[in-house]
Design an enzyme around this catalytic site. Structure first.
Site, PDB file in Angstrom:
ATOM      1  N   LYS A 173       1.052  -1.020  -0.253  1.00 20.53           N
ATOM      2  CA  LYS A 173      -0.201  -0.148   0.277  1.00 20.53           C
ATOM      3  C   LYS A 173       0.928   1.418  -0.407  1.00 20.53           C
ATOM      4  O   LYS A 173       1.273   1.579   1.227  1.00 20.53           O
ATOM      5  CB  LYS A 173      -1.023   0.065   1.368  1.00 20.53           C
ATOM      6  CG  LYS A 173      -2.152   1.321   1.049  1.00 20.53           C
ATOM      7  CD  LYS A 173      -2.885   1.253   2.112  1.00 20.53           C
ATOM      8  CE  LYS A 173      -1.610   2.711   3.207  1.00 20.53           C
ATOM      9  NZ  LYS A 173      -1.917   4.074   2.365  1.00 20.53           N
ATOM     10  N   GLU A 248      10.438   1.711   9.790  1.00 21.40           N
ATOM     11  CA  GLU A 248      11.509   2.577   8.917  1.00 21.40           C
ATOM     12  C   GLU A 248      10.688   3.686   9.696  1.00 21.40           C
ATOM     13  O   GLU A 248      10.009   4.572   8.828  1.00 21.40           O
ATOM     14  CB  GLU A 248      12.164   2.721   7.489  1.00 21.40           C
ATOM     15  CG  GLU A 248      12.481   1.821   7.740  1.00 21.40           C
ATOM     16  CD  GLU A 248      14.152   1.955   8.031  1.00 21.40           C
ATOM     17  OE1 GLU A 248      15.004   2.145   8.576  1.00 21.40           O
ATOM     18  OE2 GLU A 248      14.789   0.651   7.642  1.00 21.40           O
ATOM     19  N   CYS A 282      13.411  12.016   5.720  1.00 21.03           N
ATOM     20  CA  CYS A 282      13.883  11.509   6.421  1.00 21.03           C
ATOM     21  C   CYS A 282      14.899  11.945   7.349  1.00 21.03           C
ATOM     22  O   CYS A 282      14.807  11.465   8.482  1.00 21.03           O
ATOM     23  CB  CYS A 282      13.422  10.372   7.262  1.00 21.03           C
ATOM     24  SG  CYS A 282      14.457   8.875   5.828  1.00 21.03           S
ATOM     25  N   GLU A 383       9.736  16.053  15.278  1.00 26.44           N
ATOM     26  CA  GLU A 383      10.189  15.837  14.032  1.00 26.44           C
ATOM     27  C   GLU A 383       9.202  16.969  12.850  1.00 26.44           C
ATOM     28  O   GLU A 383       7.985  16.676  13.286  1.00 26.44           O
ATOM     29  CB  GLU A 383       9.616  14.514  13.191  1.00 26.44           C
ATOM     30  CG  GLU A 383      10.439  14.547  11.884  1.00 26.44           C
ATOM     31  CD  GLU A 383       9.936  13.050  11.280  1.00 26.44           C
ATOM     32  OE1 GLU A 383       8.926  12.534  11.485  1.00 26.44           O
ATOM     33  OE2 GLU A 383      10.816  12.674  10.118  1.00 26.44           O
TER      34      GLU A 383
HETATM   35  P1  NAD Z   1       2.335   8.080   8.200  1.00 23.94           P
HETATM   36  O1  NAD Z   1       2.686   6.976   9.443  1.00 23.94           O
HETATM   37  O2  NAD Z   1       1.173   9.122   8.040  1.00 23.94           O
HETATM   38  O3  NAD Z   1       1.331   7.105   6.594  1.00 23.94           O
HETATM   39  C1  NAD Z   1       2.991   5.967   6.469  1.00 23.94           C
HETATM   40  C2  NAD Z   1       2.079   4.961   5.659  1.00 23.94           C
HETATM   41  O4  NAD Z   1       1.279   4.217   6.399  1.00 23.94           O
HETATM   42  C3  NAD Z   1       1.165   5.449   4.786  1.00 23.94           C
HETATM   43  O5  NAD Z   1       0.596   4.537   3.052  1.00 23.94           O
HETATM   44  C4  NAD Z   1      -0.356   5.504   5.826  1.00 23.94           C
HETATM   45  O6  NAD Z   1      -1.537   4.965   4.333  1.00 23.94           O
HETATM   46  C5  NAD Z   1       0.086   4.118   6.427  1.00 23.94           C
HETATM   47  N1  NAD Z   1      -0.595   4.075   7.564  1.00 23.94           N
HETATM   48  C6  NAD Z   1      -0.849   4.937   8.201  1.00 23.94           C
HETATM   49  N2  NAD Z   1      -2.176   4.166   9.368  1.00 23.94           N
HETATM   50  C7  NAD Z   1      -1.684   2.635   9.712  1.00 23.94           C
HETATM   51  C8  NAD Z   1      -2.257   2.136  10.099  1.00 23.94           C
HETATM   52  N3  NAD Z   1      -3.010   2.342  11.433  1.00 23.94           N
HETATM   53  N4  NAD Z   1      -1.992   0.915   9.819  1.00 23.94           N
HETATM   54  C9  NAD Z   1      -1.293   0.530   8.758  1.00 23.94           C
HETATM   55  N5  NAD Z   1      -0.504   2.117   7.970  1.00 23.94           N
HETATM   56  C10 NAD Z   1      -0.704   3.128   8.187  1.00 23.94           C
HETATM   57  O7  NAD Z   1       3.279   8.942   7.528  1.00 23.94           O
HETATM   58  P2  NAD Z   1       3.592  10.079   6.234  1.00 23.94           P
HETATM   59  O8  NAD Z   1       3.659  11.265   6.819  1.00 23.94           O
HETATM   60  O9  NAD Z   1       3.252   8.945   5.104  1.00 23.94           O
HETATM   61  O10 NAD Z   1       4.772   9.620   6.374  1.00 23.94           O
HETATM   62  C11 NAD Z   1       5.813  10.871   6.774  1.00 23.94           C
HETATM   63  C12 NAD Z   1       6.554  10.129   8.130  1.00 23.94           C
HETATM   64  O11 NAD Z   1       7.709   9.418   7.117  1.00 23.94           O
HETATM   65  C13 NAD Z   1       8.017  11.449   8.821  1.00 23.94           C
HETATM   66  O12 NAD Z   1       7.781  10.693   9.772  1.00 23.94           O
HETATM   67  C14 NAD Z   1       8.935  10.599   7.931  1.00 23.94           C
HETATM   68  O13 NAD Z   1       9.849  10.694   8.925  1.00 23.94           O
HETATM   69  C15 NAD Z   1       9.128   9.058   8.028  1.00 23.94           C
HETATM   70  N6  NAD Z   1      10.113   9.060   6.700  1.00 23.94           N
HETATM   71  C16 NAD Z   1      10.834   7.495   7.546  1.00 23.94           C
HETATM   72  C17 NAD Z   1      11.314   7.056   6.986  1.00 23.94           C
HETATM   73  C18 NAD Z   1      13.241   6.154   7.276  1.00 23.94           C
HETATM   74  O14 NAD Z   1      12.993   5.172   6.477  1.00 23.94           O
HETATM   75  N7  NAD Z   1      13.132   6.111   8.594  1.00 23.94           N
HETATM   76  C19 NAD Z   1      11.751   7.395   5.022  1.00 23.94           C
HETATM   77  C20 NAD Z   1      11.262   8.401   4.699  1.00 23.94           C
HETATM   78  C21 NAD Z   1       9.742   9.290   5.285  1.00 23.94           C
END
Ligand code: NAD
Length: 479
Positions: A173, A248, A282, A383
């Protein structure tokens, strides 16, 4: 533009016929619809994946590898089209999508196509007991991959490529905010000859489609990249089901600058590590600590360069700072500017909403530099994930190490110095998963990638991720 789920090699509508609007960050207009998938769609995707697993998991590695290589070539052949779509969906400058996002998506498939042919496991001769023990590394079965919006195709494929290279089938997804390039990947998988059902892409909300993947009893491993709070929710849902988990998560990475650094290189790279992709990476170094002797000079030169960054429409080749990903996210980042000011931070530049002529409803803001006198403020600890950095002077190595390690996150750190002994001391003592010395985001895909503390659990990259996507089985033979 209607985006559909990609299940069993076919584009299909969501079963309940629910749809979500998809916005273009550059102008704030709705330009498409994506499926609001439910547990029923995830179930159909799971069944397709389970049935494909029987033949995919026993296909000779060279055959799997050839398909992944074809997919990498196809991504490159479609680079322009994919980059334009990524930029339209995410708001990032198209030049960034062309040079970073899409090339890296191709590289992910090419890298794991090769890596899987070199993957090996151990064998132990158990001396004295006339036995040989060896480790079988078998694919897990059906696995779930969930990715965020900031580097959409780049991070989506960073999970899918090793998962399928290792012989698994996937229910994936992408973020509901940036679904477009994942949608386009389906058609390329078909052209590359990836058997139907090996990769199934289900679109929709995290709390609905995402959660259904996490809670599915027979999806045995979840690879997730996203926010820390979401990671915690996923971990608590997956724990009672005893799933393998790779998380991650967020970061609040220090960029530590010593006075003996190569100043010009540091300044140019710090501009990038602060504001690339509108600061929505990130790995961005959002807390900048500068050794006292260099502080005033750095402040003048850095702010001058930040003020010269071009904010504009993502399609404009001169644009350095495109649009933020969504209206909600823009509001969140602007709120942090107010919080920082209330807490005593001094806004040195930027931090304001910007109207680009002809695209009044786009989600633009000017990159912000905030001078803080203490690290104990929210702007320095939480963050923000936007074009916002804090700067602060330090006097000693000990002091800066203490401050750098004080936050809840531990993803990456950047250190600027030409002192080898200091490099060694600092990189060993800093609490994080990745340290860059005199560079930033220089990636070698063989290296372990991930963070500690609230930045995650487990490592992606190289053989680490191939270990994650396989189950080790010990076979002991007595002779
Ligand atoms: P998010 O956590 O809101 O969403 C990430 C994904 O998870 C989306 O596809 C979302 O639909 C899904 N999701 C949300 N709730 C869920 C649930 N309860 N169960 C399963 N899936 C669910 O994150 P975002 O706003 O899309 O991305 C930004 C964040 O991602 C920032 O905190 C950033 O630091 C982090 N990030 C980390 C890395 C890394 O490698 N460590 C890389 C890129 C981004």
């Amino acid at each position: 533009m209607i985006i559909q789920n990609f299940i069993n090699g076919q584009y299909v509508d969501p079963i309940a016929d629910g749809w979500i609007d998809n916005y273009c960050p550059a102008d704030g207009e709705v330009y498409g619809k994506i499926p609001d998938s439910s547990a029923d769609d995830v179930e159909v995707a799971y069944i397709a994946a389970r049935s494909a697993f029987k033949s995919w998991s026993i296909l000779p590695v060279e055959e799997r590898s050839k398909i992944l290589l074809r997919l990498a070539d196809l991504i490159e052949d479609n680079l322009e089209r994919l980059a334009e779509a990524e930029s339209e969906d995410n708001g990032k400058p198209v030049k960034l999508a062309k040079t970073v996002d899409i090339p890296r998506a191709a590289q992910n498939f090419r890298f794991f196509a090769h890596a899987i042919t070199q993957f090996s496991s151990e064998s132990h001769e158990t001396v004295g007991l006339d036995a040989i023990n060896y480790t079988l590394r078998q694919p897990i079965g059906v696995v779930g991959c969930i990715s965020p919006w900031n580097l959409p195709l780049y991070l989506f494929t960073w999970k899918i490529a090793p998962a399928i290279a290792a012989g698994n089938c996937v229910v994936a997804k992408p973020s509901e905010i940036t679904p477009l390039t994942a949608h386009m990947l389906g058609e390329l998988c078909d052209k590359a000859g990836l058997p139907s059902g090996v990769l199934n892409i289900v679109h929709g909300y995290g709390h609905k489609a995402g959660q259904a993947i996490v809670e599915h009893p027979d999806i045995k491993a979840i690879s997730f990249t996203g926010g820390t709070q979401t990671g915690a929710k996923i971990a608590s849902a997956a724990a009672p089901l005893f799933k393998k988990l790779s998380l991650e998560l967020g970061g609040k990475n220090p960029n530590i600058i010593f006075a003996d650094c190569d100043y010009k290189n540091m300044l140019e790279t710090t501009l990038r590590s602060s504001f690339a992709n509108q600061g929505q990476i990130c790995l961005c170094g959002s807390r900048i600590f500068i050794e006292q002797d260099l502080y005033e000079q750095f402040k003048i030169d850095f702010v001058d360069r930040v003020e010269n960054l071009q904010i504009g429409h993502p399609n404009d080749e001169n644009t350095d700072i495109g649009a933020l990903v969504s209206s909600d996210h823009l509001d969140k980042v602007l709120d942090y500017i107010e919080i920082a000011k209330e807490e005593g931070g001094k806004l040195l530049c930027g931090g304001e909403r910007v109207i680009i002529k002809g695209f009044d409803q786009g989600y633009y803001m000017s990159p912000a530099v905030i001078e803080v006198s203490t690290d104990e403020c929210r702007a320095n600890r939480e963050e923000i994930f936007g074009p916002v950095v804090t700067i602060m002077p330090f006097k000693s190595e000990e002091e800066v190490l203490n401050i750098a390690n004080k936050v809840d996150y531990g993803l990456s750190a950047t250190i600027w110095t030409n002192d080898l002994n200091r490099t060694m001391r600092m990189s060993h003592a800093i609490h994080c998963g990745i340290v860059w010395v005199n560079t930033w985001m220089l990636r070698d895909l063989r290296t372990p990638f991930g963070g500690i503390k609230n930045s995650g659990v487990g490592r992606e990259g190289g053989f680490e991720v191939l270990r994650f996507f396989t189950e080790p089985k010990n076979v002991c033979i007595k002779y």
